[in-house]
Design a protein around this motif. Structure first.
Motif, PDB file in Angstrom:
ATOM      1  N   VAL A   1      -0.980   0.473 -13.195  1.00 22.84           N
ATOM      2  CA  VAL A   1      -2.240   0.971 -13.752  1.00 22.84           C
ATOM      3  C   VAL A   1      -3.360   1.050 -12.729  1.00 22.84           C
ATOM      4  CG1 VAL A   1      -1.723   0.205 -16.092  1.00 22.84           C
ATOM      5  CG2 VAL A   1      -2.887  -1.362 -14.522  1.00 22.84           C
ATOM      6  N   GLY A   2      -3.176   0.475 -11.520  1.00 22.82           N
ATOM      7  CA  GLY A   2      -4.252   0.530 -10.556  1.00 22.82           C
ATOM      8  C   GLY A   2      -3.883  -0.116  -9.246  1.00 22.82           C
ATOM      9  N   MET A   3      -4.822  -0.009  -8.270  1.00 20.74           N
ATOM     10  CA  MET A   3      -4.617  -0.602  -6.952  1.00 20.74           C
ATOM     11  C   MET A   3      -5.945  -1.030  -6.373  1.00 20.74           C
ATOM     12  SD  MET A   3      -3.973   2.606  -4.322  1.00 20.74           S
ATOM     13  CE  MET A   3      -3.787   1.439  -2.958  1.00 20.74           C
ATOM     14  N   ALA A   4      -5.901  -1.932  -5.387  1.00 13.75           N
ATOM     15  CA  ALA A   4      -7.076  -2.371  -4.638  1.00 13.75           C
ATOM     16  C   ALA A   4      -6.649  -2.632  -3.207  1.00 13.75           C
ATOM     17  CB  ALA A   4      -7.678  -3.619  -5.249  1.00 13.75           C
ATOM     18  N   ALA A   5      -7.477  -2.218  -2.221  1.00 16.18           N
ATOM     19  CA  ALA A   5      -7.178  -2.413  -0.798  1.00 16.18           C
ATOM     20  C   ALA A   5      -7.739  -3.747  -0.323  1.00 16.18           C
ATOM     21  CB  ALA A   5      -7.752  -1.275   0.019  1.00 16.18           C
ATOM     22  N   THR A   6      -7.097  -4.327   0.710  1.00 10.80           N
ATOM     23  CA  THR A   6      -7.634  -5.542   1.321  1.00 10.80           C
ATOM     24  C   THR A   6      -8.867  -5.194   2.151  1.00 10.80           C
ATOM     25  OG1 THR A   6      -6.229  -5.285   3.277  1.00 10.80           O
ATOM     26  CG2 THR A   6      -5.332  -6.564   1.409  1.00 10.80           C
ATOM     27  N   ARG A   7      -9.589  -6.241   2.534  1.00 14.19           N
ATOM     28  CA  ARG A   7     -10.823  -6.042   3.294  1.00 14.19           C
ATOM     29  C   ARG A   7     -10.561  -5.323   4.600  1.00 14.19           C
ATOM     30  NH1 ARG A   7     -13.271 -11.502   4.845  1.00 14.19           N
ATOM     31  NH2 ARG A   7     -13.449 -11.648   2.576  1.00 14.19           N
ATOM     32  N   SER A   8      -9.442  -5.612   5.262  1.00 17.77           N
ATOM     33  CA  SER A   8      -9.150  -5.022   6.569  1.00 17.77           C
ATOM     34  C   SER A   8      -8.655  -3.595   6.463  1.00 17.77           C
ATOM     35  CB  SER A   8      -8.088  -5.859   7.277  1.00 17.77           C
ATOM     36  OG  SER A   8      -6.838  -5.750   6.590  1.00 17.77           O
ATOM     37  N   GLY A   9      -8.173  -3.212   5.291  1.00 16.62           N
ATOM     38  CA  GLY A   9      -7.583  -1.884   5.135  1.00 16.62           C
ATOM     39  C   GLY A   9      -6.150  -1.825   5.602  1.00 16.62           C
ATOM     40  N   ASN A  10      -5.548  -3.003   5.920  1.00 17.37           N
ATOM     41  CA  ASN A  10      -4.161  -3.038   6.382  1.00 17.37           C
ATOM     42  C   ASN A  10      -3.203  -3.488   5.288  1.00 17.37           C
ATOM     43  OD1 ASN A  10      -4.666  -2.219   9.089  1.00 17.37           O
ATOM     44  ND2 ASN A  10      -5.471  -4.285   9.519  1.00 17.37           N
ATOM     45  N   GLY A  11      -3.643  -3.421   4.052  1.00 17.29           N
ATOM     46  CA  GLY A  11      -2.774  -3.807   2.951  1.00 17.29           C
ATOM     47  C   GLY A  11      -3.414  -3.438   1.621  1.00 17.29           C
ATOM     48  N   TYR A  12      -2.648  -3.649   0.551  1.00 14.55           N
ATOM     49  CA  TYR A  12      -3.163  -3.334  -0.775  1.00 14.55           C
ATOM     50  C   TYR A  12      -2.325  -4.048  -1.832  1.00 14.55           C
ATOM     51  CZ  TYR A  12       0.374   0.293   0.204  1.00 14.55           C
ATOM     52  OH  TYR A  12       1.492   0.957   0.601  1.00 14.55           O
TER      53      TYR A  12
ATOM     54  N   THR B   1      -0.755 -12.222 -20.288  1.00 14.28           N
ATOM     55  CA  THR B   1      -1.752 -11.514 -21.102  1.00 14.28           C
ATOM     56  C   THR B   1      -1.104 -10.909 -22.336  1.00 14.28           C
ATOM     57  OG1 THR B   1      -3.334  -9.691 -21.105  1.00 14.28           O
ATOM     58  CG2 THR B   1      -1.413  -9.419 -19.711  1.00 14.28           C
ATOM     59  N   SER B   2      -1.869 -10.895 -23.429  1.00 15.44           N
ATOM     60  CA  SER B   2      -1.392 -10.270 -24.668  1.00 15.44           C
ATOM     61  C   SER B   2      -1.931  -8.849 -24.816  1.00 15.44           C
ATOM     62  CB  SER B   2      -1.829 -11.100 -25.884  1.00 15.44           C
ATOM     63  OG  SER B   2      -3.238 -11.215 -25.916  1.00 15.44           O
ATOM     64  N   SER B   3      -2.860  -8.462 -23.945  1.00 14.15           N
ATOM     65  CA  SER B   3      -3.386  -7.100 -23.954  1.00 14.15           C
ATOM     66  C   SER B   3      -3.137  -6.486 -22.589  1.00 14.15           C
ATOM     67  CB  SER B   3      -4.890  -7.096 -24.265  1.00 14.15           C
ATOM     68  OG  SER B   3      -5.590  -7.930 -23.367  1.00 14.15           O
ATOM     69  N   PRO B   4      -2.954  -5.179 -22.512  1.00  8.24           N
ATOM     70  CA  PRO B   4      -2.553  -4.567 -21.246  1.00  8.24           C
ATOM     71  C   PRO B   4      -3.626  -4.695 -20.169  1.00  8.24           C
ATOM     72  CG  PRO B   4      -3.114  -2.887 -22.866  1.00  8.24           C
ATOM     73  CD  PRO B   4      -3.063  -4.186 -23.600  1.00  8.24           C
ATOM     74  N   ILE B   5      -3.154  -4.884 -18.923  1.00  9.88           N
ATOM     75  CA  ILE B   5      -4.038  -4.856 -17.760  1.00  9.88           C
ATOM     76  C   ILE B   5      -4.450  -3.399 -17.531  1.00  9.88           C
ATOM     77  CG2 ILE B   5      -4.202  -5.283 -15.275  1.00  9.88           C
ATOM     78  CD1 ILE B   5      -4.168  -7.814 -16.992  1.00  9.88           C
ATOM     79  N   VAL B   6      -5.761  -3.180 -17.219  1.00  8.86           N
ATOM     80  CA  VAL B   6      -6.263  -1.823 -17.030  1.00  8.86           C
ATOM     81  C   VAL B   6      -6.873  -1.598 -15.657  1.00  8.86           C
ATOM     82  CG1 VAL B   6      -6.662  -1.457 -19.489  1.00  8.86           C
ATOM     83  CG2 VAL B   6      -8.477  -2.466 -18.095  1.00  8.86           C
ATOM     84  N   GLY B   7      -7.140  -2.672 -14.874  1.00 12.39           N
ATOM     85  CA  GLY B   7      -7.773  -2.479 -13.592  1.00 12.39           C
ATOM     86  C   GLY B   7      -7.650  -3.702 -12.709  1.00 12.39           C
ATOM     87  N   VAL B   8      -7.949  -3.505 -11.408  1.00  9.33           N
ATOM     88  CA  VAL B   8      -7.886  -4.583 -10.423  1.00  9.33           C
ATOM     89  C   VAL B   8      -9.043  -4.399  -9.448  1.00  9.33           C
ATOM     90  CG1 VAL B   8      -6.282  -3.245  -8.985  1.00  9.33           C
ATOM     91  CG2 VAL B   8      -6.442  -5.735  -8.670  1.00  9.33           C
ATOM     92  N   GLY B   9      -9.662  -5.515  -9.045  1.00 10.82           N
ATOM     93  CA  GLY B   9     -10.721  -5.497  -8.051  1.00 10.82           C
ATOM     94  C   GLY B   9     -10.470  -6.591  -7.031  1.00 10.82           C
ATOM     95  N   HIS B  10     -10.703  -6.290  -5.734  1.00 14.77           N
ATOM     96  CA  HIS B  10     -10.373  -7.260  -4.677  1.00 14.77           C
ATOM     97  C   HIS B  10     -11.597  -8.048  -4.261  1.00 14.77           C
ATOM     98  CE1 HIS B  10     -12.273  -5.206  -1.198  1.00 14.77           C
ATOM     99  NE2 HIS B  10     -12.043  -4.099  -1.912  1.00 14.77           N
ATOM    100  N   LEU B  11     -11.362  -9.234  -3.735  1.00 17.60           N
ATOM    101  CA  LEU B  11     -12.423 -10.080  -3.200  1.00 17.60           C
ATOM    102  C   LEU B  11     -12.824  -9.523  -1.837  1.00 17.60           C
ATOM    103  CD1 LEU B  11     -13.909 -12.768  -3.911  1.00 17.60           C
ATOM    104  CD2 LEU B  11     -12.237 -13.907  -2.428  1.00 17.60           C
ATOM    105  N   PRO B  12     -14.089  -9.159  -1.615  1.00 19.35           N
ATOM    106  CA  PRO B  12     -14.504  -8.567  -0.330  1.00 19.35           C
ATOM    107  C   PRO B  12     -14.274  -9.527   0.835  1.00 19.35           C
ATOM    108  CG  PRO B  12     -16.171  -8.221  -2.015  1.00 19.35           C
ATOM    109  CD  PRO B  12     -15.202  -9.205  -2.574  1.00 19.35           C
TER     110      PRO B  12
END
Length: 653
Positions: free
Chosen positions: A608-619, A642-653
């Motif tokens: 359902v989604g993706m987030a990149a690492t701070r360095s941009g060398n992974g996700y 979880t009992s409800s679907p995951i809809v998004g992801v956010g990374h720690l800067p």
């Protein structure tokens, strides 16, 4: 109008000799028109003594007259004090009134005096309809020779004044044989004047106001011979406050106020005059539409830019019953204002001071004035951030992944707003357990990692930690649902994107373009900002890329047949590339975005989604069931229960 005058000095009854039989009265009435009596001959004769004083007291004929129908009896020639004087047999007379005033039209008459057995003139009148409740429909009048008057022509309208008698021995006793008898011998006081209803008043002048109108009109040209006692104002449609269609107005005033009407409804008004004889015809109609000031504008929103703001609104629920002519937008602080047309729903506001927080009050106006205000959200204009320095060359690939950065981590968000932190990310709040109007669809962390925003499909914003609220579309009717959120570089604003590519900017987020007016092949599913905050990419479910601001187009899958639709994207740290992920975990990289792996065939539920690492060398990739898939230097991972679907992801800067 004619007035009978005597040619003799005083009353002088005619002689009746010995046992001579009295002279018959009109045994042969010759008619000039087919209306009136039949001739009576032979045995139907009536016998009266000669009547030397019988005469018409007053005959009102418009081309001949000088006594108007409204003249009082005192100014008319005298009524005889004794109606039976000079009558051979007074017992045959019934005195109905010692003095009466009758008006009507001559409908038959004798053509010469020689045709009357008693040598006088006679004629019949059709009594005016307004008097027929008091007098019979037809009455008879006589003029004796001494009066030296010739009655007016057929069809002449006359006014007759004098005693009203009934001859009990007239041919059949019908009302047609009633004789008004007149004399000039005495002064008559107190004779009644026959009044008629007034003529019609003029058309009213209509001045609308809130819930009603003020009316004024010209009085009738004739009061009908009796003072006007009031007016009746009619209106259509009916008054909604009580259902009435007429308002009586007593007295002679020629103005009135009618309240209780509906604003915005057009009413037709007429006026009738009243006197003791009845009601006049209605005068000409006039119309008017009550109205008041408009209501407050709705959904007032402001978006800041460099030393300026864009203010938007929707029209008031009520225009007050009249077209809105203008909107006034006033900035606070400062009080500067500008005016927009009555059809406008937005206006730019320039000349603001960067760094100062403003709100904007919007009012609507029509012919009644300005309505109440509605105030926008607070915004702070700011100069755009300078672009970052150009990135250095990418590091050479190594056999082993780059060690994870300190405090690496990420959050997952579910459709109910539940938050699942991993690595160094901390739970700072959620909407789990709260009833939401619409499901959550995205999450965006602040630049410092100490807070985050979540957005729902209606654009509602939920902020936690150091994430501040800058506005939402929760009160706006959207053409399409919100599908994603992205934060600005400063953390003082954010963008929301709808599935049609419409962009809604809040705080210091600048509007740089959208696909809201384009026809898309497939809906927008996500967005990613450039590192400078001066641009962003939008991605559609077919992998089509739309770049705005300093975001450069690096490639797309818009022309490729995909196994599964694209569901999200992320930009590289340099801003010179981006990744896209499909719901089967397939990865597509463009520009300086390096391929680090995919979850194709590994994800048990749709990605359902993706987030990149701070360095941009992974996700990280995450699926709807809460499982994460780290690649490159994304070292931490985990699975959310979880009992409800995951809809998004956010990374720690």
């Amino acid at each position: 109008m004619l007035e009978a005058k005597s040619t003799r000095g005083g009353p002088a009854p005619r002689d009746v000799e010995g046992g001579a039989r009295p002279k018959p009265l009109r045994t042969n009435r010759t008619q000039e028109a087919g209306v009136g009596r039949n001739a009576v001959r032979g045995h139907g004769r009536r016998w009266l003594a000669p009547l030397p004083l019988l005469a018409i007291l007053a005959l009102a004929a418009f081309p001949l007259g000088r006594i108007s129908p409204g003249t009082t009896a005192a100014s008319d020639p005298a009524c005889r004090s004794d109606p039976s004087a000079g009558v051979h047999d007074p017992s045959r007379l019934t005195i109905k009134s010692t003095c009466a005033v009758v008006t009507g039209t001559i409908v038959s008459r004798n053509s010469s005096r020689s045709l009357e057995t008693d040598g006088d003139w006679s004629f019949d009148i059709q009594v005016d309809s307004s008097l027929q409740g008091t007098f019979p429909a037809t009455m008879h009048a006589e003029i004796v020779p001494q009066d030296s008057l010739t009655p007016p022509a057929l069809g002449t309208h006359v006014r007759l004044v004098g005693p009203w008698v009934f001859d009990t021995q007239s041919v059949t006793g019908s009302p047609e044989e009633i004789h008004p008898v007149w004399s000039v011998g005495a002064v008559c006081t107190g004779c009644p004047v026959a009044a008629a209803p007034p003529s019609a008043p003029g058309a009213p002048t209509v001045t609308p106001h809130n819930g009603g109108v003020n009316l004024s009109w010209a009085a009738p040209s004739s009061d009908g011979g009796a003072p006007i006692t009031g007016y009746a104002v009619t209106y259509s449609p009916a008054r909604p406050s009580d259902g009435s269609t007429e308002s009586p107005e007593s007295g002679a005033s020629t103005s009135a106020t009618i309240d209780g009407l509906a604003n915005g409804t057009t009413y037709a008004f007429t006026v009738s005059a009243l006197n003791s004889a009845g009601r006049s015809p209605a005068g000409p109609a006039a119309s008017g539409t009550p109205f008041t000031v408009p209501g407050a504008p709705q959904s007032v929103q402001a978006r800041a830019s460099d030393a300026a703001a864009m203010v938007t609104w929707t029209p008031p629920a009520s225009n007050g019953g009249q077209r809105i002519t203008a909107y006034t937008i006033t900035a606070s602080p400062g009080g500067a204002s500008l005016t927009a047309t009555g059809s406008a729903t937005q206006s730019g506001f320039s000349g603001l001071t960067n760094g100062t927080t403003y709100t904007f009050a919007v009012t609507a106006a029509n012919g009644a004035g300005s309505g109440p205000t509605a105030t926008s959200n607070a915004v702070t204009p700011a100069a755009p951030l300078p672009p970052p320095p150009p990135p250095g060359p990418p590091p050479p690939p190594g056999p082993a992944p780059t060690p994870p950065a300190p405090a690496q981590g990420f959050w997952m968000a579910s459709s109910t707003g539940a938050i699942y932190p991993f690595g160094g990310a901390q739970a700072l709040g959620s909407t789990a357990g709260i009833h939401l109007n619409r499901p959550v669809v995205g999450i965006a962390p602040t630049p410092w990692g100490n807070g985050y925003w979540m957005t729902a499909t209606d654009g509602g914003i939920f902020n936690f930690g150091d994430a501040a609220f800058f506005g939402s579309t929760g009160s706006i009717r959207l053409n399409k649902p919100i599908v994603g959120i992205a934060a600005t570089r400063s953390g003082n604003g954010y963008w929301l994107v709808a599935s049609d590519g419409g962009i809604f900017a809040f705080g210091d987020a600048r509007f740089l373009g959208s696909t809201g007016s384009m026809r898309l092949n497939q809906p927008i599913v996500g967005m990613a900002p450039t590192p400078s905050g001066n641009g962003y990419w939008l991605v559609a479910s077919d992998g089509g890329i739309f770049a705005f601001g300093d975001a450069a187009f690096r490639g797309s899958t818009g022309s490729i047949r995909l196994n599964q639709p694209i569901v999200g994207m992320a930009g590289t740290a340099s801003g010179n590339g981006y990744w896209m992920v499909a719901s089967d975990g397939g990865m597509f990289n463009f520009g300086d975005a390096a391929f680090k792996g995919s979850a194709a065939g590994a994800a048990p539920t749709p990605v359902v989604g993706m987030a990149a690492t701070r360095s941009g060398n992974g996700y990280w990739l995450v699926d709807a069931g809460g499982q994460s898939f780290p690649f490159g230097d994304a070292a931490v991972g985990g699975t959310a229960s979880t009992s409800s679907p995951i809809v998004g992801v956010g990374h720690l800067p």
